[in-house]
Write an enzyme that holds these catalytic residues in place. Structure first.
Site, PDB file in Angstrom:
ATOM      1  CE  LYS A 167      -3.377   2.968   0.716  1.00 51.02           C
ATOM      2  NZ  LYS A 167      -4.281   3.338  -0.379  1.00 51.02           N
TER       3      LYS A 167
ATOM      4  CB  CYS B 203      -2.201   9.688  -4.506  1.00 47.16           C
ATOM      5  SG  CYS B 203      -3.531   9.607  -3.296  1.00 47.16           S
TER       6      CYS B 203
HETATM    7  C1  DHB Z   1      -5.022   6.296  -2.748  1.00 50.01           C
HETATM    8  C2  DHB Z   1      -5.590   6.210  -3.988  1.00 50.01           C
HETATM    9  C3  DHB Z   1      -4.775   6.119  -5.104  1.00 50.01           C
HETATM   10  O1  DHB Z   1      -5.272   6.011  -6.356  1.00 50.01           O
HETATM   11  C4  DHB Z   1      -3.419   6.130  -4.956  1.00 50.01           C
HETATM   12  O2  DHB Z   1      -2.642   6.062  -6.037  1.00 50.01           O
HETATM   13  C5  DHB Z   1      -2.843   6.213  -3.695  1.00 50.01           C
HETATM   14  C6  DHB Z   1      -3.667   6.296  -2.592  1.00 50.01           C
HETATM   15  C7  DHB Z   1      -5.879   6.436  -1.560  1.00 50.01           C
HETATM   16  O3  DHB Z   1      -6.890   7.136  -1.636  1.00 50.01           O
HETATM   17  O4  DHB Z   1      -5.532   5.850  -0.510  1.00 50.01           O
END
Ligand code: DHB
Length: 315
Positions: free
Chosen positions: A49, A132
């Protein structure tokens, strides 16, 4: 006639993946249990993540919603902080490549995180997230600001010497992809992952006459089935414009073996699965592997390189 033995392993420079299929960052890869399950699975690599320096709880729930044509999310980067992921990797004994996803909230934070990551021998590569879309009051997505992108990469490669991949946002014009490729081609980048979710979509619940996620008045990143054509187009154009030494990891709308085959035809060396992994769980990696191998057997291809990037025009 004898069927050829099919091999779906691939290499990204010196990084060897026993299967070209892995999870997308963000999909069930935040906690120790989730990461251990991925390590034990038949995925060819694992992606963590996206992490920040400090742990984050993320946005208010509901922040993810799925329906038959795809998913919408505004998670807000819930993660356990980079030290958790680096500590987890220290304990890991498998040979499976591990891509540490990093998504600092500023260029300075990203540089700090990259320095930290480069001290760990257990990080196979960093997948730096330039896309993001869900941070409240956020800065521009760096991948959409070509001046910032170029400046940032110059700064990074002054000190960062380990394998680096970039998670890119979707682009919607060929000239944008050409210009991004001109920038990326100047740096020793290992791979790009395209595409991240398409930002700023809305799903509507017509019964309740409301949006379906709480943060940002219902706006969020769109993933899953409906974004596949955009993923394929981005892969196709980056395959055209990037130096051949930069691999492409395709991401967007993969639900079955045919989808993977299409990503590779457009130029991907490997693929990531997000929405469908969240919906189906860890057994998806066995199913997708079987389905891809069966397609290659039928088509008499013995490796990914036999057909990678060979999408034909109509003549
Ligand atoms: C999140 C969403 C994304 O598309 C990403 O690349 C990184 C984080 C998020 O909202 O946690």
């Amino acid at each position: 006639m004898d069927k050829k033995k099919v091999n779906i392993s691939i290499s990204i420079k010196d990084i060897k993946l026993s299967s070209c299929i892995m999870n997308a960052s963000g999909a069930i890869c935040t906690t120790e249990k989730e990461l251990n399950d991925l390590l034990k699975s038949s995925s060819g690599a694992i992606v963590t993540k996206s992490c920040t320096f400090f742990p984050r709880k993320g946005n208010v729930k509901p922040r993810y919603f799925y329906c038959e044509y795809g998913s919408i999310n505004s998670m807000g980067l819930p993660n356990l902080g980079i030290d958790f992921y680096l500590d987890f990797l220290e304990k890991n004994k498998t040979e499976k490549p591990i891509f540490l996803s990093i998504s600092g909230l500023s260029i300075e934070e990203n540089c700090f995180l990259l320095k930290k990551a480069s001290l760990s021998s257990k990080v196979t590569a960093v997948e730096l997230n330039l896309s993001c879309p869900n941070i409240l009051g956020e800065e521009e997505i760096i991948g959409y600001d070509f001046y910032k992108l170029s400046y940032f990469l110059k700064e990074i490669f002054k000190f960062y010497k380990k394998p680096l991949g970039l998670k890119l946002p979707p682009y919607f014009k060929e000239i944008h992809i050409k210009n991004v490729a001109i920038i990326l081609n100047q740096f020793p980048i290992y791979f790009v992952t395209c595409i991240n979710s398409i930002p700023n979509g809305i799903f509507v619940n017509s019964t309740t006459e409301s949006v379906v996620i709480y943060p940002k008045k219902g706006f969020g990143g769109i993933g899953g089935l409906s974004i596949k054509p955009f993923a394929l187009a981005n892969i196709r154009l980056f395959h055209l414009y990037l130096r051949k030494e930069i691999s492409i990891i395709g991401c967007g709308g993969i639900t079955n073996g045919v989808d993977i085959f299409e990503h590779i035809l457009c130029g991907a060396s490997a693929v990531q699965v997000g929405t469908q992994f969240i919906e189906e769980g860890i057994s998806i990696f066995d199913r997708l592997k079987k389905e891809l191998i069966s397609i290659l057997e039928k088509k008499n291809y013995s490796s990914i390189d036999n057909f990678k990037g060979n999408l034909k025009d109509l003549v």
